[in-house]
Scaffold this active site. Sequence first.
Site, short mmCIF file in Angstrom:
data_model
loop_
_atom_site.label_atom_id
_atom_site.label_comp_id
_atom_site.label_asym_id
_atom_site.label_seq_id
_atom_site.Cartn_x
_atom_site.Cartn_y
_atom_site.Cartn_z
N ARG A 175 0.83 -1.22 0.00
CA ARG A 175 0.00 0.00 0.00
C ARG A 175 0.87 1.27 0.00
O ARG A 175 0.57 2.25 0.68
CB ARG A 175 -0.94 0.03 1.20
CG ARG A 175 -1.91 -1.11 1.28
CD ARG A 175 -2.95 -1.08 0.16
NE ARG A 175 -3.93 -2.12 0.35
CZ ARG A 175 -3.80 -3.36 -0.12
NH1 ARG A 175 -2.73 -3.71 -0.85
NH2 ARG A 175 -4.75 -4.25 0.09
N GLU A 202 -4.71 3.90 6.23
CA GLU A 202 -4.45 3.69 4.80
C GLU A 202 -5.10 4.82 3.99
O GLU A 202 -4.59 5.25 2.96
CB GLU A 202 -5.02 2.33 4.38
CG GLU A 202 -4.84 2.01 2.92
CD GLU A 202 -5.49 0.69 2.51
OE1 GLU A 202 -5.31 -0.32 3.20
OE2 GLU A 202 -6.16 0.69 1.47
N SER A 236 -10.70 -0.66 3.49
CA SER A 236 -9.87 -0.80 4.70
C SER A 236 -9.39 0.59 5.14
O SER A 236 -8.78 1.30 4.35
CB SER A 236 -8.64 -1.65 4.41
OG SER A 236 -9.03 -2.87 3.87
C1 LIG Z 1 -15.37 -0.65 -0.76
C2 LIG Z 1 -13.91 -0.36 -1.01
C3 LIG Z 1 -13.02 -1.40 -1.15
C4 LIG Z 1 -11.66 -1.15 -1.39
N1 LIG Z 1 -10.83 -2.22 -1.56
C5 LIG Z 1 -9.51 -2.01 -1.83
C6 LIG Z 1 -8.64 -3.11 -2.04
O1 LIG Z 1 -9.04 -4.26 -2.03
N2 LIG Z 1 -7.34 -2.84 -2.28
C7 LIG Z 1 -6.84 -1.56 -2.34
O2 LIG Z 1 -5.64 -1.40 -2.58
N3 LIG Z 1 -7.65 -0.50 -2.15
C8 LIG Z 1 -8.97 -0.69 -1.89
N4 LIG Z 1 -9.80 0.39 -1.68
C9 LIG Z 1 -9.25 1.75 -1.71
C10 LIG Z 1 -9.39 2.44 -3.08
O3 LIG Z 1 -10.26 1.76 -3.90
C11 LIG Z 1 -8.03 2.55 -3.80
O4 LIG Z 1 -7.08 3.17 -2.98
C12 LIG Z 1 -8.15 3.34 -5.10
O5 LIG Z 1 -6.95 3.23 -5.84
C13 LIG Z 1 -8.46 4.81 -4.88
O6 LIG Z 1 -8.71 5.38 -6.14
P1 LIG Z 1 -9.51 6.75 -6.29
O7 LIG Z 1 -9.40 7.13 -7.73
O8 LIG Z 1 -10.87 6.62 -5.76
O9 LIG Z 1 -8.63 7.69 -5.37
P2 LIG Z 1 -9.00 9.11 -4.66
O10 LIG Z 1 -9.71 8.80 -3.39
O11 LIG Z 1 -9.70 9.98 -5.64
O12 LIG Z 1 -7.57 9.66 -4.38
C14 LIG Z 1 -6.72 9.06 -3.44
C15 LIG Z 1 -5.46 9.92 -3.29
O13 LIG Z 1 -4.72 9.94 -4.50
C16 LIG Z 1 -4.61 11.27 -5.04
N5 LIG Z 1 -4.82 11.12 -6.49
C17 LIG Z 1 -5.94 10.68 -7.12
N6 LIG Z 1 -5.72 10.55 -8.45
C18 LIG Z 1 -4.43 10.93 -8.66
C19 LIG Z 1 -3.60 11.00 -9.81
N7 LIG Z 1 -4.04 10.64 -11.04
N8 LIG Z 1 -2.32 11.44 -9.68
C20 LIG Z 1 -1.85 11.79 -8.46
N9 LIG Z 1 -2.58 11.73 -7.33
C21 LIG Z 1 -3.85 11.29 -7.42
C22 LIG Z 1 -5.69 12.07 -4.34
O14 LIG Z 1 -5.33 13.42 -4.23
C23 LIG Z 1 -5.77 11.38 -2.98
O15 LIG Z 1 -4.75 11.86 -2.13
C24 LIG Z 1 -11.18 0.18 -1.45
C25 LIG Z 1 -12.09 1.25 -1.32
C26 LIG Z 1 -13.45 0.98 -1.10
C27 LIG Z 1 -14.40 2.13 -0.99
#
Ligand SMILES: Cc1cc2nc3c(=O)[nH]c(=O)nc-3n(C[C@H](O)[C@H](O)[C@H](O)COP(=O)(O)OP(=O)(O)OC[C@H]3O[C@@H](n4cnc5c(N)ncnc54)[C@H](O)[C@@H]3O)c2cc1C
Length: 337
Positions: free
Chosen positions: A162, A333, A237
Site C-alpha cells: 500500500r 491507509e 480498509s
Molecule cells: C469498498 C472499497 C473497497 C476497497 N478495496 C480495496 C482493495 O481491495 N485494495 C486496495 O488497494 N484498495 C482498496 N480500496 C481503496 C481504493 O479503492 C483505492 O485506494 C483506489 O486506488 C483509490 O482510487 P480513487 O481514484 O478513488 O482515489 P481518490 O480517493 O480519488 O484519491 C486518493 C489519493 O490519490 C490522489 N490522487 C488521485 N488521483 C491521482 C492522480 N491521477 N495522480 C496523483 N494523485 C492522485 C488524491 O489526491 C488522494 O490523495 C477500497 C475502497 C473501497 C471504498
Amino acid sequence: MQENFSLKPYNTFGVDAKAKYFTEVQTIEELKNAISYSKEHSLSVLFLGGGSNILLTKDFDGLVIKLSLKGIEEKDLNENEVLVTAKAGENWHEFVMYSLQKNYGGLENLSLIPGNVGTSPMQNIGAYGTEIKDIFVSCMVLDLENLEIGTFSLEECHFGYRDSIFKQKGKGRYVILEVSFKLTKKDHLIKTEYGAIKAELENSGITHPTIQDVSKAVISIRQSKLPDPKETGNAGSFFKNPTIPLVQFEELKKKFENIPGYPNGDWVKVPAGWLIEQCGWKGKQLGNVASHRLQALVIVNATGNATGKEIFDFSTEIIHSVKEKFGIELEREVNIL
Ligand SMILES: Cc1cc2nc3c(=O)[nH]c(=O)nc-3n(C[C@H](O)[C@H](O)[C@H](O)COP(=O)(O)OP(=O)(O)OC[C@H]3O[C@@H](n4cnc5c(N)ncnc54)[C@H](O)[C@@H]3O)c2cc1C
C-alpha cells in the site's frame, strides 16, 4: 470552474465537505490550464480520482481538480503479451472488465476495487494475492514543479505494501496521467490460493478456472464481505495491516495465543481487522460512525450524515485502543485531508 461546490457525490464516504473551487479536466491541456489558474490565484490544489481513498475532514479552501482523462490503448509485445495503457480517469473496475472481455490476464484478482486507473499506483492497490506492481510497466506523470511530462518505471515507483514513491518522496509533486500494464494473452497465471477464491470456485463446481471465473469469484466474495459505498459510505480498509518485529509478535503470542500473523524474515504482518475486533469495535456505532459489522477494518458513515471529523475521531479512538491492548500503532491507509 464551479464555486462553493459540494464534494458529497465525489467521495465514497459521502461526506458533505465543500471545495472553494471545483473543475473537471478531460485532457492534459485542460489540466495544465487548471494548474496555471491555481498558481496565478495562489490556490492550493487537490486532485481527485474516484474519491474512494480519501477522508475530507474539512472544507477545501482551494481548487479541486477531478481527473477525467479517458482512453485505453493496446500494443502487442509478443505472442503471449500485450501492453495495455489506460488514462487516469478510466474507472478501475471497468478497465479490469475490459481486459477480461479481451481475455487478457493479470488483473482478474483486482476486480471490483473502486477508484480510477490513475490512482492505482499511488498505494500499489492490491487484493487476493495480486498487487498492481505484478503487472505494472510504467506510468506517465505531470511534474507540478515544471509542468513537464515524465515517465516512472516499475523500479522508480518503489512499490511496497500500500505504498509507492507517490505517497513518499514524490507526494504532492506528480499527477499520474496514464498507466501501462503488461497482460497475458494466453497461458494465464491463475491465482486461486489467496482468501476464499478456491472455496468459492469449488462451490460453483469449477475445477479448471479461467481468468473470468477467478474475477467472478473475487466479485462474489467482495460483495458478500464489503459494504457497497453506493449504499453505505466507506473507503474500504481504513488502516494498513501493521508489520511488527518477530520478537514482539512472539511476546504477544504468549498473551494472545490466537493472534494471527504472516511472518516474513524478522517481521510479521498482523491483520489489523483482528486487532480491532479484539478491542470490541466490530459493528460498534458511535453517533453517525461505525465499524462495519462484517469487517472491523472498514469504517462506515452509518447514518449517511457523518462529518469527516467524526470519522477521523472514530479512527483515532480505534488507534488508541489497539495501542493500549497490543502495543501496536495502527497506520491509516486512507488519505486524510
Ligand atoms: C469498498 C472499497 C473497497 C476497497 N478495496 C480495496 C482493495 O481491495 N485494495 C486496495 O488497494 N484498495 C482498496 N480500496 C481503496 C481504493 O479503492 C483505492 O485506494 C483506489 O486506488 C483509490 O482510487 P480513487 O481514484 O478513488 O482515489 P481518490 O480517493 O480519488 O484519491 C486518493 C489519493 O490519490 C490522489 N490522487 C488521485 N488521483 C491521482 C492522480 N491521477 N495522480 C496523483 N494523485 C492522485 C488524491 O489526491 C488522494 O490523495 C477500497 C475502497 C473501497 C471504498
